[in-house]
Design an enzyme around this catalytic site. Structure first.
Site, PDB file in Angstrom:
ATOM      1  N   GLU A  91       0.843  -1.198   0.000  1.00 41.72           N
ATOM      2  CA  GLU A  91       0.000   0.000   0.000  1.00 41.72           C
ATOM      3  C   GLU A  91       0.875   1.244   0.000  1.00 41.72           C
ATOM      4  O   GLU A  91       1.416   1.641   1.047  1.00 41.72           O
ATOM      5  CB  GLU A  91      -0.930   0.034   1.221  1.00 41.72           C
ATOM      6  CG  GLU A  91      -1.881   1.236   1.143  1.00 41.72           C
ATOM      7  CD  GLU A  91      -2.747   1.454   2.370  1.00 41.72           C
ATOM      8  OE1 GLU A  91      -2.785   0.583   3.252  1.00 41.72           O
ATOM      9  OE2 GLU A  91      -3.389   2.521   2.433  1.00 41.72           O
ATOM     10  N   LYS A 220      -9.045 -15.627  15.457  1.00 40.09           N
ATOM     11  CA  LYS A 220      -9.090 -15.004  14.123  1.00 40.09           C
ATOM     12  C   LYS A 220     -10.495 -14.495  13.768  1.00 40.09           C
ATOM     13  O   LYS A 220     -10.894 -14.500  12.607  1.00 40.09           O
ATOM     14  CB  LYS A 220      -8.549 -15.959  13.067  1.00 40.09           C
ATOM     15  CG  LYS A 220      -7.053 -16.251  13.280  1.00 40.09           C
ATOM     16  CD  LYS A 220      -6.484 -17.272  12.362  1.00 40.09           C
ATOM     17  CE  LYS A 220      -5.002 -17.468  12.665  1.00 40.09           C
ATOM     18  NZ  LYS A 220      -4.385 -18.611  12.024  1.00 40.09           N
ATOM     19  N   ASP A 294       1.572 -14.536  12.523  1.00 41.05           N
ATOM     20  CA  ASP A 294       0.422 -15.107  11.825  1.00 41.05           C
ATOM     21  C   ASP A 294      -0.496 -13.938  11.453  1.00 41.05           C
ATOM     22  O   ASP A 294      -1.199 -13.377  12.299  1.00 41.05           O
ATOM     23  CB  ASP A 294      -0.289 -16.092  12.752  1.00 41.05           C
ATOM     24  CG  ASP A 294      -1.402 -16.833  12.037  1.00 41.05           C
ATOM     25  OD1 ASP A 294      -1.952 -16.281  11.065  1.00 41.05           O
ATOM     26  OD2 ASP A 294      -1.727 -17.951  12.452  1.00 41.05           O
TER      27      ASP A 294
HETATM   28  P1  NAP Z   1       5.264 -23.149  17.604  1.00 38.96           P
HETATM   29  O1  NAP Z   1       6.134 -22.758  16.469  1.00 38.96           O
HETATM   30  O2  NAP Z   1       4.219 -24.178  17.352  1.00 38.96           O
HETATM   31  O3  NAP Z   1       6.114 -23.659  18.855  1.00 38.96           O
HETATM   32  C1  NAP Z   1       7.072 -22.865  19.423  1.00 38.96           C
HETATM   33  C2  NAP Z   1       7.718 -23.606  20.559  1.00 38.96           C
HETATM   34  O4  NAP Z   1       8.867 -22.899  20.960  1.00 38.96           O
HETATM   35  C3  NAP Z   1       6.908 -23.684  21.828  1.00 38.96           C
HETATM   36  O5  NAP Z   1       5.975 -24.744  21.832  1.00 38.96           O
HETATM   37  C4  NAP Z   1       7.975 -23.852  22.901  1.00 38.96           C
HETATM   38  O6  NAP Z   1       8.200 -25.210  23.242  1.00 38.96           O
HETATM   39  C5  NAP Z   1       9.241 -23.362  22.224  1.00 38.96           C
HETATM   40  N1  NAP Z   1       9.884 -22.245  22.972  1.00 38.96           N
HETATM   41  C6  NAP Z   1      11.226 -22.080  23.087  1.00 38.96           C
HETATM   42  N2  NAP Z   1      11.510 -20.970  23.793  1.00 38.96           N
HETATM   43  C7  NAP Z   1      10.322 -20.416  24.138  1.00 38.96           C
HETATM   44  C8  NAP Z   1       9.972 -19.259  24.877  1.00 38.96           C
HETATM   45  N3  NAP Z   1      10.874 -18.440  25.403  1.00 38.96           N
HETATM   46  N4  NAP Z   1       8.665 -18.982  25.034  1.00 38.96           N
HETATM   47  C9  NAP Z   1       7.734 -19.792  24.517  1.00 38.96           C
HETATM   48  N5  NAP Z   1       7.994 -20.909  23.812  1.00 38.96           N
HETATM   49  C10 NAP Z   1       9.295 -21.235  23.621  1.00 38.96           C
HETATM   50  O7  NAP Z   1       4.638 -21.793  18.141  1.00 38.96           O
HETATM   51  P2  NAP Z   1       3.211 -21.422  18.739  1.00 38.96           P
HETATM   52  O8  NAP Z   1       3.368 -20.026  19.158  1.00 38.96           O
HETATM   53  O9  NAP Z   1       2.695 -22.409  19.710  1.00 38.96           O
HETATM   54  O10 NAP Z   1       2.259 -21.500  17.504  1.00 38.96           O
HETATM   55  C11 NAP Z   1       2.426 -20.567  16.466  1.00 38.96           C
HETATM   56  C12 NAP Z   1       1.982 -21.213  15.200  1.00 38.96           C
HETATM   57  O11 NAP Z   1       0.627 -21.670  15.385  1.00 38.96           O
HETATM   58  C13 NAP Z   1       1.952 -20.229  14.057  1.00 38.96           C
HETATM   59  O12 NAP Z   1       2.594 -20.799  12.933  1.00 38.96           O
HETATM   60  C14 NAP Z   1       0.475 -20.049  13.779  1.00 38.96           C
HETATM   61  O13 NAP Z   1       0.238 -19.758  12.440  1.00 38.96           O
HETATM   62  C15 NAP Z   1      -0.097 -21.365  14.218  1.00 38.96           C
HETATM   63  N6  NAP Z   1      -1.508 -21.355  14.603  1.00 38.96           N
HETATM   64  C16 NAP Z   1      -2.021 -22.489  15.126  1.00 38.96           C
HETATM   65  C17 NAP Z   1      -3.338 -22.528  15.518  1.00 38.96           C
HETATM   66  C18 NAP Z   1      -3.896 -23.762  16.135  1.00 38.96           C
HETATM   67  O14 NAP Z   1      -5.071 -23.785  16.429  1.00 38.96           O
HETATM   68  N7  NAP Z   1      -3.119 -24.777  16.398  1.00 38.96           N
HETATM   69  C19 NAP Z   1      -4.158 -21.410  15.365  1.00 38.96           C
HETATM   70  C20 NAP Z   1      -3.620 -20.257  14.846  1.00 38.96           C
HETATM   71  C21 NAP Z   1      -2.297 -20.249  14.474  1.00 38.96           C
HETATM   72  P3  NAP Z   1       7.496 -25.822  24.545  1.00 38.96           P
HETATM   73  O15 NAP Z   1       6.030 -25.847  24.238  1.00 38.96           O
HETATM   74  O16 NAP Z   1       8.078 -27.170  24.692  1.00 38.96           O
HETATM   75  O17 NAP Z   1       7.788 -24.917  25.705  1.00 38.96           O
END
Ligand code: NAP
Length: 394
Positions: A91, A220, A294
């Protein structure tokens, strides 16, 4: 009736199918199938294998221009100092507009920002056979929260279950599982944790059926529920701009700015907007795209409020409140090529940085509200877009 025509399934090349050669072969398959030529989609510097948990059926990369806006002076609890903020957008006029608002804030001594809350939730639903059973089920969950918590937290090192709030819908019960998710936006984390907890619950209590997401948590989706409960980080940013600066830099007056916000709130009410603001979605989307967030979460994140007031001495005082800011500095897309670089540019990549990113996002959003409101008041809005934003195909 079933369509008997052969279905041309996109080549998978096994799981996950994100090796460089898989991606190239799949791209060629799509070129052949559709007649498209992927000169740009096929040119990228990231290692496709690192996208394994970000995309399926990968064929390449979408390139998006990134502009930079600043300086933005922030006095937060986590973000302190001047920032140059990456904004990915197509944009025209957006980056210049945010830059103008940021300079106005910086010249006025900066934005004061606070993260007021930090938690996120998911709301599974359990179907029982009567209201009495629903009540007994909710009471059992309350008595056994520690056991449920142990199950949920067994799946994650960083996710912590803060509480479970029951909502009775007749013979169904929705349980709002509320977590802190560290520096991750946490949606995968809490989905997996809650799934484990729910399987434990239904092993202990007979239910007709259960589903992992009832929609109460409005993932969302814009909802009054999230405006009140919050989802992700609740952040507020404020600034005071002197009347001289408003005149010189923004070509208007504090009174005109305030009156414009007030009349636009009437338009918003008439339109049924639950969260009246000028364009919070704009900067948040551009920041999210640059920083590997996201982007669909902008639907929740941009449901926020903007307020402007004239001070006793005639200066402009304003604030922005974002009750549902869902973002992270680890996980998701944050580690990929340009996203990581953009996070690093604002000192927000990795552990211990999520609240800092939230404060930068809120101050940036405040800058956007200032600039667009001034442009509308001073009748510069259309000209700016005409001059900076038009792409007439030649
Ligand atoms: P993730 O990429 O699935 O997992 C990231 C992992 O990083 C965490 O589970 C954690 O492991 C680890 N971690 C390392 N250091 C950390 C810290 N300092 N703080 C927090 N975690 C740390 O990330 P997510 O945030 O859970 O999920 C994001 C993704 O979910 C995006 O790609 C998004 O698009 C997608 N998403 C999913 C849904 C759904 O319903 N499932 C909905 C919307 C979006 P530990 O858990 O072992 O601590």
């Amino acid at each position: 009736m079933e369509n008997k025509k052969r279905t041309d399934i996109i080549p998978r090349f096994g799981v996950p199918g994100n090796r460089r050669e898989d991606v190239a072969e799949r791209r060629r398959w799509v070129e052949e199938k559709t007649g498209a030529r992927f000169e740009h989609v096929g040119h990228f510097s990231i290692d496709p294998e690192k996208t394994t948990h970000n995309v399926e059926n990968m064929i390449g990369v979408c390139q998006m221009p990134i502009g930079v806006a600043g300086p933005l002076l922030i006095d937060g609890d986590h973000a302190r100092g001047e920032f140059y903020v990456p904004l990915a957008t197509t944009e025209g006029a957006l980056v210049r507009s945010f830059e103008r608002g940021m300079i106005a804030i910086t010249k006025s001594g900066g934005a004061h920002v606070k993260v007021l809350a930090d938690h996120t939730h998911i709301s599974p639903l359990f179907q029982l056979t009567s209201l009495a059973e629903s009540a007994a089920f909710a009471a059992w969950v309350k008595e056994n929260t520690d056991r449920v918590r142990a199950e949920a937290e067994s799946t994650t090192r960083h996710g912590k279950l803060l509480g479970i709030k029951p909502f009775l819908f007749g013979r169904s019960v929705v349980l709002q599982f509320d977590y802190s998710t560290g520096d991750a936006m946490g949606l995968n984390m809490i989905t997996v944790a809650t799934d484990k907890a729910c399987r434990f619950i239904v092993g202990e209590r007979k239910v007709q059926r259960w589903i992992i997401e009832s929609n109460l948590s409005s993932e969302k989706k814009v909802s009054a529920f999230n405006l009140i409960e919050g989802k992700g980080k609740e952040v507020v940013a404020e600034a005071t701009l002197s009347k001289e600066l408003v005149r010189r830099n923004l070509h208007t007056t504090p009174r005109d700015m305030v009156d414009t916000v007030a009349i636009m709130r009437v338009g918003a009410a008439k339109a049924g907007m639950p969260a009246p603001n000028a364009h919070l979605a704009n900067g948040l989307t551009a920041l999210f795209m640059a920083c590997g967030q996201d982007v669909a979460s902008v639907v929740n994140c941009s449901a926020g409020f903007t307020q402007m007031e004239v001070d006793a001495n005639g200066d402009l005082y304003l604030w922005v409140s974002l009750p549902s800011l869902i973002l992270g500095t680890v996980g998701g897309g944050t580690g990929l090529g340009s996203h990581r670089e953009c996070l690093e540019m604002i000192g927000c990549y990795g552990e211990g940085k999520a609240k800092k990113l939230a404060e930068i996002a809120a101050a940036m959003a405040l800058a956007g509200e200032i600039s667009i409101t001034a442009a509308i008041v001073s009748s510069e809005f259309a000209q700016a877009h005409d001059q900076l934003g038009r792409n007439r195909p030649s």
